[in-house]
Design a protein around this motif. Sequence first.
Motif, PDB file in Angstrom:
ATOM      1  N   GLY A 150      -5.307   0.162  -4.849  1.00  0.00           N
ATOM      2  CA  GLY A 150      -4.115   0.817  -5.377  1.00  0.00           C
ATOM      3  C   GLY A 150      -3.107   1.105  -4.295  1.00  0.00           C
ATOM      4  O   GLY A 150      -2.509   2.165  -4.269  1.00  0.00           O
ATOM      5  N   SER A 151      -2.892   0.149  -3.388  1.00  0.00           N
ATOM      6  CA  SER A 151      -2.048   0.400  -2.226  1.00  0.00           C
ATOM      7  C   SER A 151      -0.559   0.258  -2.492  1.00  0.00           C
ATOM      8  O   SER A 151       0.253   0.673  -1.682  1.00  0.00           O
ATOM      9  CB  SER A 151      -2.449  -0.534  -1.085  1.00  0.00           C
ATOM     10  OG  SER A 151      -2.283  -1.878  -1.493  1.00  0.00           O
ATOM     11  N   PHE A 158       9.841   0.473  -6.704  1.00  0.00           N
ATOM     12  CA  PHE A 158       8.868   1.462  -7.162  1.00  0.00           C
ATOM     13  C   PHE A 158       8.731   2.549  -6.105  1.00  0.00           C
ATOM     14  O   PHE A 158       8.655   2.269  -4.922  1.00  0.00           O
ATOM     15  CB  PHE A 158       7.518   0.836  -7.535  1.00  0.00           C
ATOM     16  CG  PHE A 158       6.927  -0.104  -6.527  1.00  0.00           C
ATOM     17  CD1 PHE A 158       7.262  -1.448  -6.526  1.00  0.00           C
ATOM     18  CD2 PHE A 158       6.011   0.344  -5.610  1.00  0.00           C
ATOM     19  CE1 PHE A 158       6.719  -2.318  -5.603  1.00  0.00           C
ATOM     20  CE2 PHE A 158       5.452  -0.521  -4.683  1.00  0.00           C
ATOM     21  CZ  PHE A 158       5.809  -1.851  -4.684  1.00  0.00           C
ATOM     22  N   LEU A 159       8.742   3.778  -6.573  1.00  0.00           N
ATOM     23  CA  LEU A 159       8.677   4.948  -5.708  1.00  0.00           C
ATOM     24  C   LEU A 159       7.248   5.486  -5.679  1.00  0.00           C
ATOM     25  O   LEU A 159       6.528   5.391  -6.680  1.00  0.00           O
ATOM     26  CB  LEU A 159       9.647   6.026  -6.189  1.00  0.00           C
ATOM     27  CG  LEU A 159      11.116   5.599  -6.233  1.00  0.00           C
ATOM     28  CD1 LEU A 159      11.964   6.669  -6.890  1.00  0.00           C
ATOM     29  CD2 LEU A 159      11.614   5.294  -4.827  1.00  0.00           C
ATOM     30  N   PRO A 160       6.830   6.074  -4.566  1.00  0.00           N
ATOM     31  CA  PRO A 160       5.441   6.528  -4.430  1.00  0.00           C
ATOM     32  C   PRO A 160       4.964   7.460  -5.537  1.00  0.00           C
ATOM     33  O   PRO A 160       3.888   7.258  -6.099  1.00  0.00           O
ATOM     34  CB  PRO A 160       5.422   7.215  -3.065  1.00  0.00           C
ATOM     35  CG  PRO A 160       6.504   6.546  -2.294  1.00  0.00           C
ATOM     36  CD  PRO A 160       7.574   6.236  -3.309  1.00  0.00           C
ATOM     37  N   ARG A 161       5.738   8.477  -5.875  1.00  0.00           N
ATOM     38  CA  ARG A 161       5.287   9.458  -6.865  1.00  0.00           C
ATOM     39  C   ARG A 161       5.089   8.821  -8.240  1.00  0.00           C
ATOM     40  O   ARG A 161       4.070   9.024  -8.898  1.00  0.00           O
ATOM     41  CB  ARG A 161       6.260  10.624  -6.962  1.00  0.00           C
ATOM     42  CG  ARG A 161       5.768  11.687  -7.934  1.00  0.00           C
ATOM     43  CD  ARG A 161       6.696  12.833  -8.145  1.00  0.00           C
ATOM     44  NE  ARG A 161       7.802  12.893  -7.212  1.00  0.00           N
ATOM     45  CZ  ARG A 161       8.648  13.878  -7.117  1.00  0.00           C
ATOM     46  NH1 ARG A 161       8.514  14.920  -7.884  1.00  0.00           N
ATOM     47  NH2 ARG A 161       9.645  13.849  -6.272  1.00  0.00           N
ATOM     48  N   LYS A 193      -8.327   1.945   1.888  1.00  0.00           N
ATOM     49  CA  LYS A 193      -8.020   3.137   2.695  1.00  0.00           C
ATOM     50  C   LYS A 193      -6.601   3.061   3.256  1.00  0.00           C
ATOM     51  O   LYS A 193      -5.998   4.058   3.590  1.00  0.00           O
ATOM     52  CB  LYS A 193      -9.053   3.204   3.820  1.00  0.00           C
ATOM     53  CG  LYS A 193      -9.192   4.541   4.456  1.00  0.00           C
ATOM     54  CD  LYS A 193     -10.382   4.535   5.404  1.00  0.00           C
ATOM     55  CE  LYS A 193     -10.517   5.869   6.075  1.00  0.00           C
ATOM     56  NZ  LYS A 193     -11.650   5.901   6.974  1.00  0.00           N
ATOM     57  N   GLY A 194      -6.075   1.864   3.367  1.00  0.00           N
ATOM     58  CA  GLY A 194      -4.744   1.632   3.910  1.00  0.00           C
ATOM     59  C   GLY A 194      -4.720   0.285   4.582  1.00  0.00           C
ATOM     60  O   GLY A 194      -5.761  -0.365   4.659  1.00  0.00           O
ATOM     61  N   PRO A 195      -3.600  -0.194   5.049  1.00  0.00           N
ATOM     62  CA  PRO A 195      -2.272   0.384   4.858  1.00  0.00           C
ATOM     63  C   PRO A 195      -1.787   0.219   3.416  1.00  0.00           C
ATOM     64  O   PRO A 195      -2.289  -0.606   2.674  1.00  0.00           O
ATOM     65  CB  PRO A 195      -1.399  -0.409   5.832  1.00  0.00           C
ATOM     66  CG  PRO A 195      -2.102  -1.700   6.051  1.00  0.00           C
ATOM     67  CD  PRO A 195      -3.560  -1.422   5.867  1.00  0.00           C
ATOM     68  N   GLY A 196      -0.806   1.037   3.094  1.00  0.00           N
ATOM     69  CA  GLY A 196      -0.221   1.016   1.766  1.00  0.00           C
ATOM     70  C   GLY A 196       0.628   2.256   1.559  1.00  0.00           C
ATOM     71  O   GLY A 196       0.861   3.026   2.489  1.00  0.00           O
ATOM     72  N   MET A 197       1.061   2.461   0.331  1.00  0.00           N
ATOM     73  CA  MET A 197       1.865   3.633  -0.011  1.00  0.00           C
ATOM     74  C   MET A 197       0.939   4.829  -0.186  1.00  0.00           C
ATOM     75  O   MET A 197      -0.033   4.757  -0.947  1.00  0.00           O
ATOM     76  CB  MET A 197       2.640   3.371  -1.301  1.00  0.00           C
ATOM     77  CG  MET A 197       3.678   2.267  -1.166  1.00  0.00           C
ATOM     78  SD  MET A 197       4.453   1.869  -2.757  1.00  0.00           S
ATOM     79  CE  MET A 197       5.368   3.373  -3.061  1.00  0.00           C
ATOM     80  N   GLY A 198       1.242   5.910   0.501  1.00  0.00           N
ATOM     81  CA  GLY A 198       0.369   7.073   0.545  1.00  0.00           C
ATOM     82  C   GLY A 198      -0.044   7.641  -0.798  1.00  0.00           C
ATOM     83  O   GLY A 198      -1.231   7.821  -1.077  1.00  0.00           O
ATOM     84  N   ALA A 199       0.907   7.933  -1.652  1.00  0.00           N
ATOM     85  CA  ALA A 199       0.583   8.572  -2.935  1.00  0.00           C
ATOM     86  C   ALA A 199      -0.290   7.679  -3.820  1.00  0.00           C
ATOM     87  O   ALA A 199      -1.306   8.146  -4.345  1.00  0.00           O
ATOM     88  CB  ALA A 199       1.862   8.996  -3.655  1.00  0.00           C
ATOM     89  N   PRO A 200       0.037   6.398  -3.989  1.00  0.00           N
ATOM     90  CA  PRO A 200      -0.851   5.537  -4.786  1.00  0.00           C
ATOM     91  C   PRO A 200      -2.247   5.396  -4.171  1.00  0.00           C
ATOM     92  O   PRO A 200      -3.243   5.373  -4.903  1.00  0.00           O
ATOM     93  CB  PRO A 200      -0.124   4.194  -4.822  1.00  0.00           C
ATOM     94  CG  PRO A 200       1.311   4.536  -4.618  1.00  0.00           C
ATOM     95  CD  PRO A 200       1.305   5.718  -3.684  1.00  0.00           C
ATOM     96  N   ASN A 236     -10.083  -1.584   4.885  1.00  0.00           N
ATOM     97  CA  ASN A 236      -8.743  -1.882   5.384  1.00  0.00           C
ATOM     98  C   ASN A 236      -8.148  -2.973   4.505  1.00  0.00           C
ATOM     99  O   ASN A 236      -8.751  -4.036   4.319  1.00  0.00           O
ATOM    100  CB  ASN A 236      -8.814  -2.340   6.844  1.00  0.00           C
ATOM    101  CG  ASN A 236      -7.464  -2.687   7.396  1.00  0.00           C
ATOM    102  OD1 ASN A 236      -6.889  -3.708   7.049  1.00  0.00           O
ATOM    103  ND2 ASN A 236      -6.955  -1.853   8.276  1.00  0.00           N
ATOM    104  N   HIS A 237      -6.982  -2.716   3.968  1.00  0.00           N
ATOM    105  CA  HIS A 237      -6.311  -3.641   3.051  1.00  0.00           C
ATOM    106  C   HIS A 237      -6.161  -5.035   3.666  1.00  0.00           C
ATOM    107  O   HIS A 237      -6.424  -6.054   3.019  1.00  0.00           O
ATOM    108  CB  HIS A 237      -4.945  -3.048   2.704  1.00  0.00           C
ATOM    109  CG  HIS A 237      -4.218  -3.763   1.618  1.00  0.00           C
ATOM    110  ND1 HIS A 237      -3.080  -3.263   1.055  1.00  0.00           N
ATOM    111  CD2 HIS A 237      -4.453  -4.918   0.965  1.00  0.00           C
ATOM    112  CE1 HIS A 237      -2.637  -4.088   0.127  1.00  0.00           C
ATOM    113  NE2 HIS A 237      -3.458  -5.101   0.053  1.00  0.00           N
TER     114      HIS A 237
END
Length: 196
Positions: free
Chosen positions: A11-12, A43-46, A81-88, A111-112
């Motif tokens: 879900g990154s 698309f926005l994080p929230r 775990k990442g990298p990616g958009m924090g909230a998703p 790791n993505h």
Amino acid sequence: MKQMIALGFEGSANKIGVGVVTLDGTILSNPRHTYITPPGHGFLPRETAHHHLQHVLPLVKDALKSAQITPDAIDCLCYTKGPGMGAPLQVSAIVVRILSQLWKKPIVGVNHCVAHIEMGRIVTGADDPVVLYVSGGNTQVIAYSEGRYRIFGETIDIAVGNFEEAQKAVVTRSVVEVIVRSSGRGAGPTPPFLFR
């Protein structure tokens, strides 16, 4: 011997997916749902995280049903775990932690970038790939060395595909400068209206 089975969460960015996969890379199920914004909007994080939260539990049920397994058959829970958009990313991380406690399963953070490389390695049969990894807004040169993947160079703010636009701008400017110089207008800087 029982084949190890993982339930994985990705879900990154704007897609949430829950897959069931065996250790040898056999995909038993892979349902996913994409957050789609109106044309011209990013698309926005929230909002993306809210989308993931709405869809993740139905996807877990669908993944288990499609793979024809129960939580008892799962050996571990994996998540990006990442990298990616924090909230998703947080949506998957929280769901995995809750399921880990409920089902008594270990968690594996992934790791993505390495996950993409591993998928490619399994599909191609490559033993020791050196990869130019391009995803979203980052680019990395990654290779397996001394028992682990290592990043030999990276940008975390621009994808290599974006260099095409920069290259076009440089070539366009160079061509315009040649035209301006050959027209006798001088070798000064190109007027802004000629630079596109």
